[in-house]
Scaffold this motif. Structure first.
Motif, PDB file in Angstrom:
ATOM      1  N   LYS A 108      23.833  17.229  33.381  1.00 51.52           N
ATOM      2  CA  LYS A 108      23.227  18.021  34.487  1.00 51.52           C
ATOM      3  C   LYS A 108      23.633  19.490  34.419  1.00 51.52           C
ATOM      4  O   LYS A 108      24.558  19.913  33.807  1.00 51.52           O
ATOM      5  N   PRO A 109      22.722  20.253  35.030  1.00 54.91           N
ATOM      6  CA  PRO A 109      22.981  21.859  35.002  1.00 54.91           C
ATOM      7  C   PRO A 109      24.186  22.137  35.720  1.00 54.91           C
ATOM      8  O   PRO A 109      24.931  21.577  36.691  1.00 54.91           O
ATOM      9  N   MET A 110      25.031  23.335  35.507  1.00 52.74           N
ATOM     10  CA  MET A 110      26.100  23.598  35.808  1.00 52.74           C
ATOM     11  C   MET A 110      25.700  24.444  37.209  1.00 52.74           C
ATOM     12  O   MET A 110      24.748  25.072  37.275  1.00 52.74           O
ATOM     13  N   VAL A 111      26.590  24.211  38.350  1.00 49.69           N
ATOM     14  CA  VAL A 111      26.614  24.801  39.315  1.00 49.69           C
ATOM     15  C   VAL A 111      27.627  25.619  39.848  1.00 49.69           C
ATOM     16  O   VAL A 111      28.554  24.893  39.918  1.00 49.69           O
ATOM     17  N   ARG A 112      27.530  26.999  39.976  1.00 46.30           N
ATOM     18  CA  ARG A 112      28.564  27.550  40.580  1.00 46.30           C
ATOM     19  C   ARG A 112      29.227  27.329  41.922  1.00 46.30           C
ATOM     20  O   ARG A 112      28.152  27.271  42.900  1.00 46.30           O
ATOM     21  N   ASP A 113      30.302  27.338  42.278  1.00 50.82           N
ATOM     22  CA  ASP A 113      30.809  27.209  43.624  1.00 50.82           C
ATOM     23  C   ASP A 113      31.019  28.512  44.373  1.00 50.82           C
ATOM     24  O   ASP A 113      31.121  28.784  45.464  1.00 50.82           O
ATOM     25  N   GLN A 114      31.030  29.464  43.379  1.00 53.36           N
ATOM     26  CA  GLN A 114      31.271  31.093  43.957  1.00 53.36           C
ATOM     27  C   GLN A 114      30.156  31.850  43.202  1.00 53.36           C
ATOM     28  O   GLN A 114      29.648  31.635  42.140  1.00 53.36           O
ATOM     29  N   PRO A 115      29.964  32.978  43.715  1.00 51.77           N
ATOM     30  CA  PRO A 115      28.987  33.924  43.022  1.00 51.77           C
ATOM     31  C   PRO A 115      29.402  34.165  41.784  1.00 51.77           C
ATOM     32  O   PRO A 115      30.782  34.540  41.708  1.00 51.77           O
ATOM     33  N   LYS A 116      28.627  34.749  40.857  1.00 58.97           N
ATOM     34  CA  LYS A 116      28.887  35.163  39.669  1.00 58.97           C
ATOM     35  C   LYS A 116      29.671  36.592  39.568  1.00 58.97           C
ATOM     36  O   LYS A 116      29.155  37.326  40.326  1.00 58.97           O
ATOM     37  N   VAL A 117      30.665  36.605  38.695  1.00 54.83           N
ATOM     38  CA  VAL A 117      31.403  38.000  38.930  1.00 54.83           C
ATOM     39  C   VAL A 117      30.840  38.855  37.836  1.00 54.83           C
ATOM     40  O   VAL A 117      30.796  38.537  36.741  1.00 54.83           O
ATOM     41  N   GLY A 118      30.393  40.097  38.018  1.00 54.61           N
ATOM     42  CA  GLY A 118      29.833  40.979  36.771  1.00 54.61           C
ATOM     43  C   GLY A 118      31.205  41.617  35.964  1.00 54.61           C
ATOM     44  O   GLY A 118      31.969  41.654  36.642  1.00 54.61           O
ATOM     45  N   ARG A 119      30.639  42.134  35.019  1.00 56.41           N
ATOM     46  CA  ARG A 119      31.563  42.571  33.966  1.00 56.41           C
ATOM     47  C   ARG A 119      32.167  43.950  34.797  1.00 56.41           C
ATOM     48  O   ARG A 119      33.259  44.149  34.629  1.00 56.41           O
ATOM     49  N   ASN A 120      31.555  44.665  35.545  1.00 57.50           N
ATOM     50  CA  ASN A 120      32.016  45.837  36.026  1.00 57.50           C
ATOM     51  C   ASN A 120      32.391  45.500  37.721  1.00 57.50           C
ATOM     52  O   ASN A 120      32.860  46.470  38.223  1.00 57.50           O
ATOM     53  N   ASP A 121      32.242  44.629  38.100  1.00 57.20           N
ATOM     54  CA  ASP A 121      32.869  44.233  39.591  1.00 57.20           C
ATOM     55  C   ASP A 121      34.215  44.327  39.443  1.00 57.20           C
ATOM     56  O   ASP A 121      35.198  43.970  38.348  1.00 57.20           O
ATOM     57  N   PRO A 122      34.789  44.393  40.595  1.00 56.11           N
ATOM     58  CA  PRO A 122      36.391  44.334  40.843  1.00 56.11           C
ATOM     59  C   PRO A 122      36.863  42.960  40.335  1.00 56.11           C
ATOM     60  O   PRO A 122      36.030  42.046  40.848  1.00 56.11           O
ATOM     61  N   CYS A 123      37.818  42.836  39.764  1.00 52.34           N
ATOM     62  CA  CYS A 123      38.351  41.522  39.478  1.00 52.34           C
ATOM     63  C   CYS A 123      38.934  40.656  40.682  1.00 52.34           C
ATOM     64  O   CYS A 123      39.478  41.152  41.658  1.00 52.34           O
ATOM     65  N   PRO A 124      38.346  39.415  40.607  1.00 55.05           N
ATOM     66  CA  PRO A 124      38.794  38.395  41.876  1.00 55.05           C
ATOM     67  C   PRO A 124      40.089  38.232  42.012  1.00 55.05           C
ATOM     68  O   PRO A 124      40.413  37.724  43.230  1.00 55.05           O
ATOM     69  N   CYS A 125      40.866  38.468  41.059  1.00 48.96           N
ATOM     70  CA  CYS A 125      42.422  38.305  41.172  1.00 48.96           C
ATOM     71  C   CYS A 125      42.996  39.358  42.087  1.00 48.96           C
ATOM     72  O   CYS A 125      44.235  38.869  42.371  1.00 48.96           O
ATOM     73  N   GLY A 126      42.397  40.304  42.459  1.00 51.61           N
ATOM     74  CA  GLY A 126      43.128  41.215  43.229  1.00 51.61           C
ATOM     75  C   GLY A 126      43.896  42.349  42.474  1.00 51.61           C
ATOM     76  O   GLY A 126      44.494  43.180  43.512  1.00 51.61           O
ATOM     77  N   SER A 127      43.687  42.678  41.295  1.00 53.28           N
ATOM     78  CA  SER A 127      44.458  43.614  40.552  1.00 53.28           C
ATOM     79  C   SER A 127      44.086  45.044  40.720  1.00 53.28           C
ATOM     80  O   SER A 127      44.700  45.906  40.559  1.00 53.28           O
ATOM     81  N   GLY A 128      42.924  45.214  41.213  1.00 46.79           N
ATOM     82  CA  GLY A 128      41.933  46.403  41.449  1.00 46.79           C
ATOM     83  C   GLY A 128      41.429  46.946  40.224  1.00 46.79           C
ATOM     84  O   GLY A 128      40.731  47.647  40.130  1.00 46.79           O
ATOM     85  N   LYS A 129      41.471  46.189  38.944  1.00 44.25           N
ATOM     86  CA  LYS A 129      40.982  46.590  37.848  1.00 44.25           C
ATOM     87  C   LYS A 129      39.250  45.873  37.744  1.00 44.25           C
ATOM     88  O   LYS A 129      39.220  44.950  38.423  1.00 44.25           O
ATOM     89  N   LYS A 130      38.551  46.628  36.725  1.00 36.27           N
ATOM     90  CA  LYS A 130      37.160  45.571  36.748  1.00 36.27           C
ATOM     91  C   LYS A 130      37.513  44.264  36.013  1.00 36.27           C
ATOM     92  O   LYS A 130      38.362  44.260  35.131  1.00 36.27           O
ATOM     93  N   PHE A 131      36.610  43.544  36.205  1.00 35.05           N
ATOM     94  CA  PHE A 131      36.784  42.196  35.603  1.00 35.05           C
ATOM     95  C   PHE A 131      36.779  42.208  34.223  1.00 35.05           C
ATOM     96  O   PHE A 131      37.732  41.613  33.561  1.00 35.05           O
ATOM     97  N   LYS A 132      35.979  42.947  33.636  1.00 35.76           N
ATOM     98  CA  LYS A 132      36.081  42.993  31.949  1.00 35.76           C
ATOM     99  C   LYS A 132      37.337  43.380  31.323  1.00 35.76           C
ATOM    100  O   LYS A 132      37.746  43.175  30.402  1.00 35.76           O
ATOM    101  N   LYS A 133      38.191  44.458  32.089  1.00 34.98           N
ATOM    102  CA  LYS A 133      39.482  44.447  31.835  1.00 34.98           C
ATOM    103  C   LYS A 133      40.625  43.897  32.273  1.00 34.98           C
ATOM    104  O   LYS A 133      41.908  44.151  31.711  1.00 34.98           O
ATOM    105  N   CYS A 134      40.348  42.937  32.951  1.00 33.28           N
ATOM    106  CA  CYS A 134      41.357  42.057  33.625  1.00 33.28           C
ATOM    107  C   CYS A 134      41.152  40.376  33.168  1.00 33.28           C
ATOM    108  O   CYS A 134      41.334  40.301  31.944  1.00 33.28           O
ATOM    109  N   CYS A 135      40.711  39.914  33.881  1.00 33.52           N
ATOM    110  CA  CYS A 135      40.475  38.231  33.859  1.00 33.52           C
ATOM    111  C   CYS A 135      39.110  37.893  32.940  1.00 33.52           C
ATOM    112  O   CYS A 135      39.194  36.927  32.358  1.00 33.52           O
ATOM    113  N   GLY A 136      38.368  39.084  32.541  1.00 36.19           N
ATOM    114  CA  GLY A 136      37.274  38.994  31.959  1.00 36.19           C
ATOM    115  C   GLY A 136      37.305  38.772  30.481  1.00 36.19           C
ATOM    116  O   GLY A 136      36.417  38.859  29.754  1.00 36.19           O
ATOM    117  N   LYS A 137      38.589  39.119  29.851  1.00 44.26           N
ATOM    118  CA  LYS A 137      38.680  39.382  28.334  1.00 44.26           C
ATOM    119  C   LYS A 137      38.342  38.090  27.619  1.00 44.26           C
ATOM    120  O   LYS A 137      38.664  37.133  28.126  1.00 44.26           O
TER     121      LYS A 137
END
Length: 170
Positions: free
Chosen positions: A141-170
């Motif tokens: 079955k195809p993967m279905v996201r339950d939340q919108p995709k986070v882009g590399r340069n978007d704020p990290c959803p963890c709330g750190s204030g860093k860009k996603f690529k510098k935080c949880c996106g490593k």
């Protein structure tokens, strides 16, 4: 004249016939793959034995899932991909789908075959070839996201204030 089962639009006598009769050798791994399919379609078991790599570790025994001992009628070959296996290579890989009919039902064999050239002659490397597990809509079955995709340069959803690529996106 009868068209060659390998899928080329040449007559069997000019295409795979000379290879199977032993009056020529395959120039490429794909040529050997096509001639081996034709040998299965025409039940030329001696050719299949002669073109199997002797150092494959299985001796003269056919692979347990070999289509040789069945009532399959091989109908069509689709070459999906080739890697190396040319005139100047010593190894190659051909991924294909072989279509067959058995007991009135259509089926396919999807394989990634590996080939070795030794002393100028191509051989099927049975030991290192593999049946490809079917993939696609029918097998998973195809993967279905339950939340919108986070882009590399978007704020990290963890709330750190860093860009996603510098935080949880490593």
């Amino acid at each position: 004249m009868k068209e060659c089962p390998c899928g080329h639009s040449f007559p069997y006598t000019d295409c795979c016939g000379p290879l199977i009769r032993g009056v020529g050798t395959a120039d490429t791994a794909e040529d050997l793959m096509r001639s081996r399919f034709t040998a299965f379609a025409m039940r030329e078991w001696d050719y299949l034995d002669k073109t199997r790599y002797p150092g494959g570790g299985r001796g003269d025994k056919a692979r347990s899932d070999s289509p040789r001992d069945t009532d399959k009628v091989w109908t069509r070959l689709e070459i999906l991909d080739t890697r190396d296996g040319g005139h100047f290579d010593n190894a190659g890989e051909v991924t294909f789908i072989a279509h067959y009919r058995e007991d009135g039902k259509e089926g396919t064999l999807h394989e990634r075959s590996r080939f070795i050239r030794e002393n100028g002659k191509w051989y099927y490397d049975e030991q290192n070839s593999e049946i490809v597990t079917p993939s696609g809509p029918s097998s998973s079955k195809p993967m279905v996201r339950d939340q919108p995709k986070v882009g590399r340069n978007d704020p990290c959803p963890c709330g750190s204030g860093k860009k996603f690529k510098k935080c949880c996106g490593k």
